[in-house]
Scaffold this motif. Structure first.
Motif, mmCIF file in Angstrom:
data_model
loop_
_atom_site.group_PDB
_atom_site.id
_atom_site.type_symbol
_atom_site.label_atom_id
_atom_site.label_comp_id
_atom_site.label_asym_id
_atom_site.label_seq_id
_atom_site.Cartn_x
_atom_site.Cartn_y
_atom_site.Cartn_z
ATOM 1 N N PRO A 18 0.818 -1.059 0.011
ATOM 2 C CA PRO A 18 0.017 0.107 0.049
ATOM 3 C C PRO A 18 0.765 1.228 -0.136
ATOM 4 O O PRO A 18 1.865 1.358 0.491
ATOM 5 N N THR A 19 0.338 2.348 -0.621
ATOM 6 C CA THR A 19 1.079 3.753 -0.592
ATOM 7 C C THR A 19 0.095 4.608 -0.638
ATOM 8 O O THR A 19 -1.036 4.350 -0.876
ATOM 9 N N ALA A 20 0.655 6.052 -0.990
ATOM 10 C CA ALA A 20 -0.391 7.026 -1.455
ATOM 11 C C ALA A 20 -0.094 7.530 -2.510
ATOM 12 O O ALA A 20 1.170 7.771 -2.958
ATOM 13 N N ALA A 55 -2.921 12.392 -2.912
ATOM 14 C CA ALA A 55 -3.691 12.565 -1.565
ATOM 15 C C ALA A 55 -4.807 11.525 -1.447
ATOM 16 O O ALA A 55 -5.433 11.733 -0.806
ATOM 17 N N THR A 56 -4.476 10.220 -2.065
ATOM 18 C CA THR A 56 -5.455 9.371 -1.568
ATOM 19 C C THR A 56 -4.491 8.171 -0.927
ATOM 20 O O THR A 56 -3.573 7.760 -1.423
ATOM 21 N N SER A 57 -5.215 7.399 0.115
ATOM 22 C CA SER A 57 -4.545 6.103 0.580
ATOM 23 C C SER A 57 -5.017 5.147 -0.054
ATOM 24 O O SER A 57 -4.315 4.179 0.210
ATOM 25 N N ASP A 58 -5.775 5.242 -0.934
ATOM 26 C CA ASP A 58 -6.261 3.846 -1.566
ATOM 27 C C ASP A 58 -5.543 3.704 -2.732
ATOM 28 O O ASP A 58 -5.988 4.049 -3.849
ATOM 29 N N THR A 59 -4.290 3.333 -2.685
ATOM 30 C CA THR A 59 -3.433 3.297 -3.418
ATOM 31 C C THR A 59 -2.441 1.918 -3.478
ATOM 32 O O THR A 59 -2.241 1.868 -2.158
ATOM 33 N N TRP A 100 -4.464 3.411 -8.286
ATOM 34 C CA TRP A 100 -5.211 4.438 -7.152
ATOM 35 C C TRP A 100 -6.592 4.827 -7.724
ATOM 36 O O TRP A 100 -6.984 4.660 -8.980
#
Length: 165
Positions: free
Chosen positions: A94-96, A99-103, A128
């Motif tokens: 997981p990453t960002a 500006a979304t953490s759903d990545t 993402w």
């Protein structure tokens, strides 16, 4: 050291990088692509390729899945050995991004499809959710060109914007 950033862009807008052309893709996004690369499509995916087709950027825009990018890439990773000859050295984390953490980021090596691929290839992939869609782009390169792959991946990451500019 990465490509130099050209001056003159509006604040917050993607900027062209020296040696790259900013593309407003008909697929509904903008990104910087190395000069003289060509665009093609295949099965809903968009590609930008070097003249020799050894270095490739791929983009896939899809509806958001229930599991999101991390689960999607984990499933692709699990299927990797069945669908990619010599699949190895893989990781999904997981990453960002934007500006979304759903990545999620997926990296892997495989043996390529044809002799024209010149042996093992490395793939750097970022997926993402933005504007209600899943965006996924990757850079695929022969293992011997990893430094160039990192530069291209970083340039695309720095300039990719959902929605045509």
């Amino acid at each position: 050291m990465g490509p130099a950033v050209a001056s003159g862009a509006a604040l917050g807008a993607p900027v062209a990088l020296v040696g790259y052309a900013l593309q407003q893709d008909p697929g509904g996004f903008t990104l910087a692509v190395p000069d003289d690369w060509s665009r093609s499509t295949d099965s809903g995916r968009i590609y930008y390729m070097s003249a020799d087709q050894l270095l490739r950027i791929g983009i896939h825009v899809t509806p958001v899945s229930a599991g999101g990018p991390l689960a999607d890439l984990q499933a692709e990773n699990a299927a990797g050995p069945q669908s990619n000859s010599g699949y190895r050295d893989a990781s999904v984390v997981p990453t960002a991004f934007h500006a979304t953490s759903d990545t999620a980021r997926w990296t892997w090596t495989w043996d390529g499809c044809t002799a024209a691929d010149l042996g093992a290839r490395r793939v750097l992939d970022l997926s993402w959710v933005e504007h209600g869609q899943t965006y996924d782009f990757w850079v695929s390169t022969p293992v011997g060109a990893l430094t160039q792959a990192d530069l291209i991946f970083n340039a695309v990451s720095a300039t990719f914007r959902a929605g045509a500019a």
